[in-house]
Design an enzyme around this catalytic site. Structure first.
Site, PDB file in Angstrom:
ATOM      1  N   TYR A 217       0.792  -1.277   0.027  1.00 16.49           N
ATOM      2  CA  TYR A 217       0.054  -0.087  -0.311  1.00 16.49           C
ATOM      3  C   TYR A 217       1.234   1.391  -0.171  1.00 16.49           C
ATOM      4  CZ  TYR A 217       0.065   2.727   4.647  1.00 16.49           C
ATOM      5  OH  TYR A 217       0.565   3.457   5.617  1.00 16.49           O
ATOM      6  N   TYR A 245       9.585  -0.897   3.289  1.00 17.35           N
ATOM      7  CA  TYR A 245       8.861   0.171   3.869  1.00 17.35           C
ATOM      8  C   TYR A 245      10.287   1.116   3.432  1.00 17.35           C
ATOM      9  CZ  TYR A 245       7.317   3.919   7.639  1.00 17.35           C
ATOM     10  OH  TYR A 245       6.592   4.633   7.687  1.00 17.35           O
ATOM     11  N   PHE A 301       3.178  10.186   4.887  1.00 15.50           N
ATOM     12  CA  PHE A 301       3.793   8.738   2.577  1.00 15.50           C
ATOM     13  C   PHE A 301       4.236   7.793   3.469  1.00 15.50           C
ATOM     14  CE2 PHE A 301       7.098   7.703   0.079  1.00 15.50           C
ATOM     15  CZ  PHE A 301       6.641   8.338  -1.025  1.00 15.50           C
ATOM     16  N   GLU A 302       4.006   6.737   3.530  1.00 18.25           N
ATOM     17  CA  GLU A 302       4.786   5.724   3.361  1.00 18.25           C
ATOM     18  C   GLU A 302       3.746   4.705   2.365  1.00 18.25           C
ATOM     19  OE1 GLU A 302       4.088   4.440   7.622  1.00 18.25           O
ATOM     20  OE2 GLU A 302       1.894   3.574   7.332  1.00 18.25           O
ATOM     21  N   ILE A 303       4.756   3.982   1.657  1.00 17.03           N
ATOM     22  CA  ILE A 303       4.836   2.540   0.733  1.00 17.03           C
ATOM     23  C   ILE A 303       5.690   1.342   1.836  1.00 17.03           C
ATOM     24  CG2 ILE A 303       5.240   1.978  -1.360  1.00 17.03           C
ATOM     25  CD1 ILE A 303       6.096   4.721  -2.192  1.00 17.03           C
TER      26      ILE A 303
END
Length: 428
Positions: A217, A245, A301-303
């Site tokens: 996500y 991360y 903001f994080e993937i």
């Protein structure tokens, strides 16, 4: 041979010159007539196969305008045949991922702004679906507004009481008391909805039916800005490089909001040492005194590879914190919770700073200063917070720490068992 003599006629030198000049003029006129006739024939033959050019030799203005427009349309058609369209999907495979947004109906304009920039910079070509989550039903106005800004798939989900509500360990009455006490201590100190959001983002969002089947996500929020073209797939890049991360900005947390977070983290570590890897990047969030240094990844903001949050260790950590009451009696945010957990459970090679992604959330911004990266951006690196951030600098410098060394620092950290007052309960 010369000119023959004629009776009564005596030519002079001047007459000779006039005859020669007349002959030259006649020859020139004949040549121009022949040339013009041939040229007009070629032009007519040539443009009968295409658009007619404007006639500058006497056509009316209307005829010229018509001819010019016809010719322009012909040229534009040729350009469109070779134009690269960013609506054409980028080549390559996709991961099982989505762009996930927690949003209210009242934030429609802010989300439209975010999606517009996100589409222009990345998703018009990579076409990942959006998952929009709300604690209320989405209005038709909201759905229409989003449909007008993106042609990509949008999935709408509602949060029920199991995902949006109080921790089982707290009561509404005690929470009201603590919100009143913290109201003027820090931002959102008295905001109940903010507490629900932090708890949901910390350990519940990936259980939602629209998210639980995803492998990856990318978190998006209203009113954020993306400054740089992203011409590759960060999901695929992370997967192929063993990264779990990804972040852009790393500030410090307000110490007042997390007074007891590290205490409870330390207690969880001692009880669950078997769940931790032999080495990790824990020393990014832990100082040499064995205490939390307030560094965190700004999680707006994080993937993330969602196997991190679904792991036994992370689920255990979140449940422990949820029972400790700090999401409501203090103001534990999802950013420090995610950051501490990632640092405890991952090696440095599994965490990546997306320096090339220029990004702004109200309060802080990142703009790459590397020349090659910045060539794809519309921002000023001199205004970038990241290169002034002590936590960002620390991330570049520190390396993995062995679990045994981590326990030594924790054991040597301050042990005065200072009492934290939380809702009248003493936590030691």
């Amino acid at each position: 041979m010369g000119i023959p003599n004629m009776r009564g006629f005596k030519p002079t030198a001047r007459l000779y010159r006039m005859v020669i000049l007349l002959a030259v003029i006649i020859a020139l006129c004949l040549t121009m007539w022949i040339t013009t006739s041939l040229f007009n024939g070629d032009i007519k033959h040539s443009f009968n196969r295409g658009a007619s050019p404007p006639n500058v030799l006497g056509d009316s203005d209307a005829e010229q305008a018509n001819a010019s427009t016809t010719n322009l349309s012909h040229n534009v058609g040729q350009l469109e045949a070779v134009r690269v369209s960013y609506d054409i999907p980028a080549p390559g495979e996709r991961v099982n991922g989505a762009i996930v947004v927690l949003v209210r109906n009242s934030e429609l304009d802010g989300l439209r702004k975010s999606i517009r920039m996100f589409e222009d910079r990345f998703n018009r070509r990579f076409k990942y679906p959006y998952v929009l989550l709300n604690d209320q039903n989405f209005t038709q106005e909201f759905r229409d507004g989003i449909a007008a800004i993106t042609s990509n798939e949008v999935r709408y989900g509602i949060l029920d009481d199991s995902l949006w509500g109080y921790s089982p360990s707290v009561t509404p009455e005690e929470t009201d008391v603590m919100l009143g006490r913290n109201k003027n201590q820090y931002m959102y100190g008295g905001n109940l909805s903010y507490r629900f959001m932090c708890r949901f983002q910390s350990g519940l969002f990936y259980h939602h039916p629209l998210v639980r089947d995803l492998d990856w996500y990318w978190r998006l929020e209203p009113d954020v800005e993306y400054y740089c073209d992203i011409d590759y797939d960060p999901f695929v890049y992370m997967r192929d490089n063993g990264i779990k991360y990804g972040f852009t900005i790393a500030p410090r947390e307000n110490r007042k909001t997390v007074k007891s977070l590290w205490y409870h983290t330390r207690e969880w570590i001692k009880k669950n040492i078997h769940l931790l890897p032999e080495k990790s990047l824990v020393n990014w969030v832990m100082g040499t005194d064995g205490n939390y240094n307030m560094c965190h990844f700004w999680s707006n903001f994080e993937i993330v590879d969602l196997s991190l949050y679904r792991s036994e260790a992370y689920e255990s950590y979140f449940r422990y914190l949820d029972d400790a009451k700090g999401f409501f009696y203090e103001r534990w945010g999802d950013a420090p919770v995610h950051s501490i957990a990632a640092s405890l459970l991952l090696a440095k090679s599994e965490i990546h700073w997306f320096e090339d992604i220029g990004y702004k959330h109200p309060g802080n911004m990142h703009c790459p200063r590397d020349a090659a990266m910045h060539a794809k951006c519309i921002c000023d690196p001199k205004k970038s917070y990241t290169y002034r951030s002590a936590c960002q600098t620390r991330f570049a410098k520190v390396n993995n720490m062995k679990k045994t060394r981590m326990m030594e620092l924790i054991d040597k950290s301050e042990r005065d068992y200072r009492t934290f007052t939380m809702g009248g309960a003493a936590i030691i």
